[in-house]
Design a protein around this motif. Sequence first.
Motif, short mmCIF file in Angstrom:
data_model
loop_
_atom_site.label_atom_id
_atom_site.label_comp_id
_atom_site.label_asym_id
_atom_site.label_seq_id
_atom_site.Cartn_x
_atom_site.Cartn_y
_atom_site.Cartn_z
N ASN A 1 -18.91 52.25 68.27
CA ASN A 1 -17.96 52.82 67.32
C ASN A 1 -16.54 52.74 67.90
OD1 ASN A 1 -16.45 54.44 65.57
ND2 ASN A 1 -18.19 55.78 65.15
N PRO A 2 -15.74 51.76 67.47
CA PRO A 2 -14.38 51.63 68.03
C PRO A 2 -13.53 52.88 67.82
CG PRO A 2 -15.01 49.66 66.79
CD PRO A 2 -16.06 50.69 66.51
N ARG A 3 -13.71 53.52 66.68
CA ARG A 3 -12.91 54.73 66.41
C ARG A 3 -13.23 55.84 67.41
NH1 ARG A 3 -13.01 58.23 60.76
NH2 ARG A 3 -11.51 59.84 61.43
N GLN A 4 -14.53 56.02 67.66
CA GLN A 4 -14.90 57.04 68.62
C GLN A 4 -14.50 56.65 70.04
OE1 GLN A 4 -15.29 59.74 67.44
NE2 GLN A 4 -17.38 60.28 66.82
N GLN A 5 -14.49 55.34 70.34
CA GLN A 5 -14.03 54.92 71.65
C GLN A 5 -12.57 55.29 71.87
OE1 GLN A 5 -15.79 53.07 74.38
NE2 GLN A 5 -17.23 54.35 73.23
N GLY A 6 -11.77 55.19 70.79
CA GLY A 6 -10.39 55.64 70.88
C GLY A 6 -10.30 57.13 71.13
N ASN A 7 -11.14 57.87 70.45
CA ASN A 7 -11.18 59.32 70.67
C ASN A 7 -11.61 59.64 72.10
OD1 ASN A 7 -10.32 60.20 68.11
ND2 ASN A 7 -12.38 59.98 67.26
#
Length: 494
Positions: free
Chosen positions: A108-114
């Motif tokens: 999950n790229p979005r969660q990796q940013g988080n």
Amino acid sequence: MDQQEAISERRFARRVLLMMVAGFAALLLAGVAAALVLLRTQEQTQWVNHSFDVERQIARIRLSVEEMRTARRGEVLRIRVAPSASYAAAAARLDREIDFAAHLTADNPRQQGNIAELRRLADHMDSLFKRSLRPGQRGSAADEAERQAAAQAVVKRADRMLDAERLLFEERDGDRRESTEILYGVLALAAILVIVTGIGSLTIVRRYTRTLVASRNALAELNDNLEDAVAERTVDLQRANDEIQRFAYIVSHDLRSPLVNVMGFTAELDASIKPMRALLDQVDAQAPAIDTGEARQAVDEDLPEAIGFIRTSTQKMDRLINAILRLSREGRRTISPERVDMDALVHGIVDGLRHRIDELGVTVEVAPDLPDVVSDRLAIEQILSNLIENAVKYLKPGRPGLIRITGQAKHGRAMIDVVDNGRGIEKRDHDRIFDLFRRSGVQDQQGEGIGLAHVRALAYRLGGTIGVESEFGEGSTFTLNIPVIFVSDRGPRP
């Protein structure tokens, strides 16, 4: 004429044979389609479970932040603790939890940013906390506010990850439900094809007696094999259930020992406040210049607050362990069927709650001639006690409470309804309220979300079900559906 009949018969046989071949081919295709849809559903279920794992990991991150805050406060107050409860250990745990969350959300790229932002905020918080632990460091109120803000930022970022994961869970769960509906459609089509094929088979059976005998023999053999398979599977399921019950008991029992130690040390810490306060009073009387106020604040405010937090948490954990043990014991208890006078049992439950009912001004109506059953008295009493007590507990503010208990027997089943005009339950929570540790609505009443899970487990053990119909703000109807006569291994005991 005979030749024409033979030709007609052969034509008929060919048509029936073609119809059966087509039916079986379609059934085979439906089976393949069902298998494919089932594989897809299993894959989506795995993703749903993955979302659950991520949510639990985020909760562990939040818990690690609280452990860091508690450990830092303990070291500031010079409280000696075990190495595993030190600030360094708590900080290391937070790093490990973040690393594992990063592993779980690698897709999950979005969660990796988080995760990256969460790691940055955690490092900032750690630097502020470590600075406050340096010898001679005396932080101001502004420094403490900065530390608390840093910790809150980590928690907020974790909450943002949790919200994102919940949205992803809803999407994945929607896909899973859609696949399940497709599976049901395929199975329905397969059932129709089976019926069509059966009609064709019956037509052939009428004309060919030998085929009828062979079919009956094959069917009898299939039924024998099916009964053996069902019996074997039932034994496997019972063995698995017993193993789960033993596991729950062992885990709960092992958790109690360290919890008792925590409670004991908490009591010792609480008892140490009094001599520390007396010492500070003596210092104020003999050398007031020594007291800077920080020690007084720690003894009068910080230490009691920390002890209260620990005591509240341990008490809650103790209640949860007791509930798990109770569920485990109930799951292992032998069901003892006996004749149960439902009128007397329900009136006894209401009388037991009479003080609370009269205090709240609740009207309770028990319908006459409730159906008697032959079942386990204790289990039924626990189920109805929980349902009636919940109805008394969750009243609609500003509306006089009304509870009605009704029942009927039909087709060998007894159905007992507990109807109230209380707060009601939102539709999305109708299934979740029966899950362990799940609650619905405003949490202004004591409870751990165990009662209805216990009710469902008991209903299943009695060969029944528990269901709910409710409109939010209008009230609820809980329906217990059990056999009129429960048949155990030893048979009913009237």
